[in-house]
Each structure stands twice: as structure tokens, then as C-alpha cells.
Design a protein around this motif. Sequence first.
Motif, PDB file in Angstrom:
ATOM      1  N   ALA A  60       0.987  -1.157   0.063  1.00  0.00           N
ATOM      2  CA  ALA A  60      -0.134   0.008   0.065  1.00  0.00           C
ATOM      3  C   ALA A  60       0.941   1.081   0.084  1.00  0.00           C
ATOM      4  O   ALA A  60       1.892   1.287   0.716  1.00  0.00           O
ATOM      5  N   TYR A  61       0.577   2.247  -0.700  1.00  0.00           N
ATOM      6  CA  TYR A  61       1.344   3.292  -0.883  1.00  0.00           C
ATOM      7  C   TYR A  61       0.750   4.658  -0.832  1.00  0.00           C
ATOM      8  O   TYR A  61      -0.579   4.533  -1.125  1.00  0.00           O
ATOM      9  N   ALA A  62       1.228   5.721  -0.463  1.00  0.00           N
ATOM     10  CA  ALA A  62       0.513   7.143  -0.911  1.00  0.00           C
ATOM     11  C   ALA A  62       0.767   7.582  -2.074  1.00  0.00           C
ATOM     12  O   ALA A  62       1.712   8.454  -2.264  1.00  0.00           O
ATOM     13  N   SER A  63       0.070   7.103  -3.099  1.00  0.00           N
ATOM     14  CA  SER A  63       0.280   7.356  -4.530  1.00  0.00           C
ATOM     15  C   SER A  63      -0.547   8.421  -5.114  1.00  0.00           C
ATOM     16  O   SER A  63      -0.521   8.711  -6.183  1.00  0.00           O
ATOM     17  N   ASP A  64      -1.304   9.047  -4.157  1.00  0.00           N
ATOM     18  CA  ASP A  64      -2.505  10.277  -4.578  1.00  0.00           C
ATOM     19  C   ASP A  64      -1.343  11.083  -5.409  1.00  0.00           C
ATOM     20  O   ASP A  64      -0.441  11.697  -4.476  1.00  0.00           O
ATOM     21  N   GLY A  65      -1.841  11.673  -6.190  1.00  0.00           N
ATOM     22  CA  GLY A  65      -1.331  12.717  -6.787  1.00  0.00           C
ATOM     23  C   GLY A  65      -0.223  12.480  -7.890  1.00  0.00           C
ATOM     24  O   GLY A  65       0.488  13.419  -8.517  1.00  0.00           O
ATOM     25  N   LEU A  66       0.270  11.235  -7.998  1.00  0.00           N
ATOM     26  CA  LEU A  66       1.138  10.764  -8.673  1.00  0.00           C
ATOM     27  C   LEU A  66       0.850  10.747 -10.187  1.00  0.00           C
ATOM     28  O   LEU A  66      -0.251  10.355 -10.553  1.00  0.00           O
ATOM     29  N   ALA A  67       1.667  10.991 -11.245  1.00  0.00           N
ATOM     30  CA  ALA A  67       1.288  10.953 -12.598  1.00  0.00           C
ATOM     31  C   ALA A  67       0.984   9.475 -12.896  1.00  0.00           C
ATOM     32  O   ALA A  67       1.335   8.576 -12.445  1.00  0.00           O
ATOM     33  N   PRO A  68       0.068   9.151 -14.047  1.00  0.00           N
ATOM     34  CA  PRO A  68      -0.026   8.072 -14.366  1.00  0.00           C
ATOM     35  C   PRO A  68       0.987   6.950 -14.374  1.00  0.00           C
ATOM     36  O   PRO A  68       1.151   5.866 -14.481  1.00  0.00           O
ATOM     37  N   ALA A  69       2.077   7.669 -15.267  1.00  0.00           N
ATOM     38  CA  ALA A  69       3.321   7.012 -15.564  1.00  0.00           C
ATOM     39  C   ALA A  69       4.145   6.583 -14.373  1.00  0.00           C
ATOM     40  O   ALA A  69       4.548   5.475 -14.219  1.00  0.00           O
ATOM     41  N   ALA A  70       4.102   7.284 -13.298  1.00  0.00           N
ATOM     42  CA  ALA A  70       4.825   7.048 -11.986  1.00  0.00           C
ATOM     43  C   ALA A  70       3.962   5.739 -11.383  1.00  0.00           C
ATOM     44  O   ALA A  70       4.406   4.910 -10.575  1.00  0.00           O
ATOM     45  N   ARG A  71       2.534   5.932 -11.438  1.00  0.00           N
ATOM     46  CA  ARG A  71       1.751   4.824 -10.839  1.00  0.00           C
ATOM     47  C   ARG A  71       2.158   3.505 -11.310  1.00  0.00           C
ATOM     48  O   ARG A  71       2.006   2.503 -11.035  1.00  0.00           O
ATOM     49  N   ARG A  72       2.278   3.419 -12.679  1.00  0.00           N
ATOM     50  CA  ARG A  72       2.532   2.378 -13.533  1.00  0.00           C
ATOM     51  C   ARG A  72       3.991   1.708 -13.246  1.00  0.00           C
ATOM     52  O   ARG A  72       4.397   0.882 -13.140  1.00  0.00           O
ATOM     53  N   THR A  73       5.005   2.761 -12.889  1.00  0.00           N
ATOM     54  CA  THR A  73       6.398   2.365 -12.653  1.00  0.00           C
ATOM     55  C   THR A  73       6.078   1.771 -11.529  1.00  0.00           C
ATOM     56  O   THR A  73       7.027   0.551 -11.311  1.00  0.00           O
ATOM     57  N   LEU A  74       5.306   2.020 -10.272  1.00  0.00           N
ATOM     58  CA  LEU A  74       5.367   1.517  -9.051  1.00  0.00           C
ATOM     59  C   LEU A  74       4.664  -0.089  -9.114  1.00  0.00           C
ATOM     60  O   LEU A  74       4.978  -0.796  -8.624  1.00  0.00           O
ATOM     61  N   ALA A  75       3.885  -0.095 -10.002  1.00  0.00           N
ATOM     62  CA  ALA A  75       2.987  -1.462 -10.350  1.00  0.00           C
ATOM     63  C   ALA A  75       3.862  -2.468 -10.790  1.00  0.00           C
ATOM     64  O   ALA A  75       3.981  -3.613 -10.543  1.00  0.00           O
ATOM     65  N   ALA A  76       4.813  -2.073 -11.707  1.00  0.00           N
ATOM     66  CA  ALA A  76       5.728  -2.709 -12.387  1.00  0.00           C
ATOM     67  C   ALA A  76       7.138  -3.183 -11.828  1.00  0.00           C
ATOM     68  O   ALA A  76       7.647  -4.121 -12.281  1.00  0.00           O
ATOM     69  N   ALA A  77       7.214  -2.519 -10.670  1.00  0.00           N
ATOM     70  CA  ALA A  77       8.491  -2.500  -9.880  1.00  0.00           C
ATOM     71  C   ALA A  77       8.859  -3.881  -9.542  1.00  0.00           C
ATOM     72  O   ALA A  77      10.019  -4.454  -9.276  1.00  0.00           O
ATOM     73  N   GLY A  78       7.806  -4.451  -8.803  1.00  0.00           N
ATOM     74  CA  GLY A  78       7.916  -5.810  -8.426  1.00  0.00           C
ATOM     75  C   GLY A  78       8.177  -6.857  -9.104  1.00  0.00           C
ATOM     76  O   GLY A  78       9.441  -7.534  -9.137  1.00  0.00           O
TER      77      GLY A  78
END
Length: 274
Positions: A60-78
Amino acid sequence: MQPVHTRGGGRASRPHLLTVGAMAAMAAVIDLIVHQALGHGLAALLLDAGPLRLTGLDAAYASDGLAPAARRTLAAAGAAANIAFGLAVMLVQRAYRPKRPHVRYGFWLLGHTNMYMAGGCMTAFAFAQRGDVGAFLSGLEPPLLLMARAGFAALGLAVCLSALLHGARTLEPFAAGSRAAVRRTAVRLAVLPYAVIAAMALLGGALHGAGGGLAEQAAYSLWASQWYLLLTPLAVRPAEEKRPLVPGRSAPLIAMGIAAVIAYIVFLAPGLPF
């Protein structure tokens, strides 16, 4: 941890089941640390997303306000971390070819379970709104969404099948004798680890899941990834030199495996706050 190494004549020793199970427990914990901490957690810190909680099943992250590209980077990082780690382990094993059975088998297990965790989830979740793939695809519209799903499914399948073929080939030094004997050895070295990883995931989900949520997620994720271990005995072949490596009994490894199970159930499954 002296190697048990059968050389020629006589009946080969069998892999010690408790030691193999302990190594699987350690691999399960390491795989999750790679995925959640080195993958999602590190990406969240770099993107200033502030990881709030990491568990053995989700993050779980505090991802509010992140750009879509940043959110996708977070999702793909694992998954990216698992693939990078798995490839690195395989390359190190290939370069140095450890002689000790425990070390060589540990490299084999770590490398392939990391690849299965990444590729299996990409394949299974490509057409389901679940997990990291679902988070990555969130917000996409047809036809781009369909193309992205097909791409994830194809990439995940390619990763898993490549790992399966490589895993069967690199398990050959541990197998010898008739085809039936080879498959029995492969069952001990591949199917038993799957059972250990499954038991840990399901137990952690059952003990810490609210209303069965984590238990359901554990079961779904498990069948999405590590089940490729179950196919290994069907693909492995006898070693040509007939002098198998045998991971024998190791009290230190058994102790570390027990510690890994406790750490998973007590800390990883319920989650570590940041």
C-alpha cells in the motif's frame, strides 16, 4: 554444511526432504523481499510515494497525486525486481558453477522461483483486474488496453516457459538413474518446494486476512505463479554423467528455514509499516 556428493558406483542418496523444505521456505521469504521491498518499496521511495505497508501479498502506498506514468512504474517495479534478481542469480550460478549441492540447488531455486513469480503473475493477471498488472493497466482504454493485456500475457508466458526449460535442464546434475528415478528426484526438488511455498502463503493469508480476503488473494497469486514448479518433473532428463549432486541433511539450513517460516507468519504476512 558438508556436501553429500555421490560419485559413481552404488545407489545415489536421496535429497533430504526437511532440508529441501527449509531451503524453499527461505526462498519464499527472499522472493517476497525482492518483490515487495526491493521492487515496490524502493520504487515508492524514489518516486516519493511513501510506502505505508508492505506484506507478503500486497503493498500500500501514498500514491495520490502521482502521474499515471509514476503509478505504472510502481506497479511494474515488483515483477521487474524479480526478473532482474532471478537473472542475476542464474548468471552467477552459470559463471561459478558451485560444487556444493546445497549452494547449487539454492541458486537454482532462487533463480527460477523469482522468474515464475514475475512471469506467472503477468500471464494470469493480464486479463483480470487483480494485482500489479491490474494496477498497471488501470486507466487504459480500448484498443490500447487489449493490446497491453495481450502483451503482458505473451511476455509472462515467455518468461515462464523459458524459466521452465532452463530449470529442467539445470536440474539435470541432481538427477540420475532410470526415468522414474529422475522424476522422483525432480518431485523432491521442485514439487516439495511448491508445497512449502503454498502452505506458507495460505497460512499467512488465513491467519491475517480480514474476512478471508488475504487467504483468497494468497491462493489466487499462488496458482498464478509458482505452479510452474509442478511441471519440472515432466521436463527434466537424466544426467549424462550419472553422478548426481545430492543436497543432504543440513542442520543449519533446517534452522534457518524454521526461522524463515516464523518471520513470514509473524512479520511479512501481517505487514511491515513504513
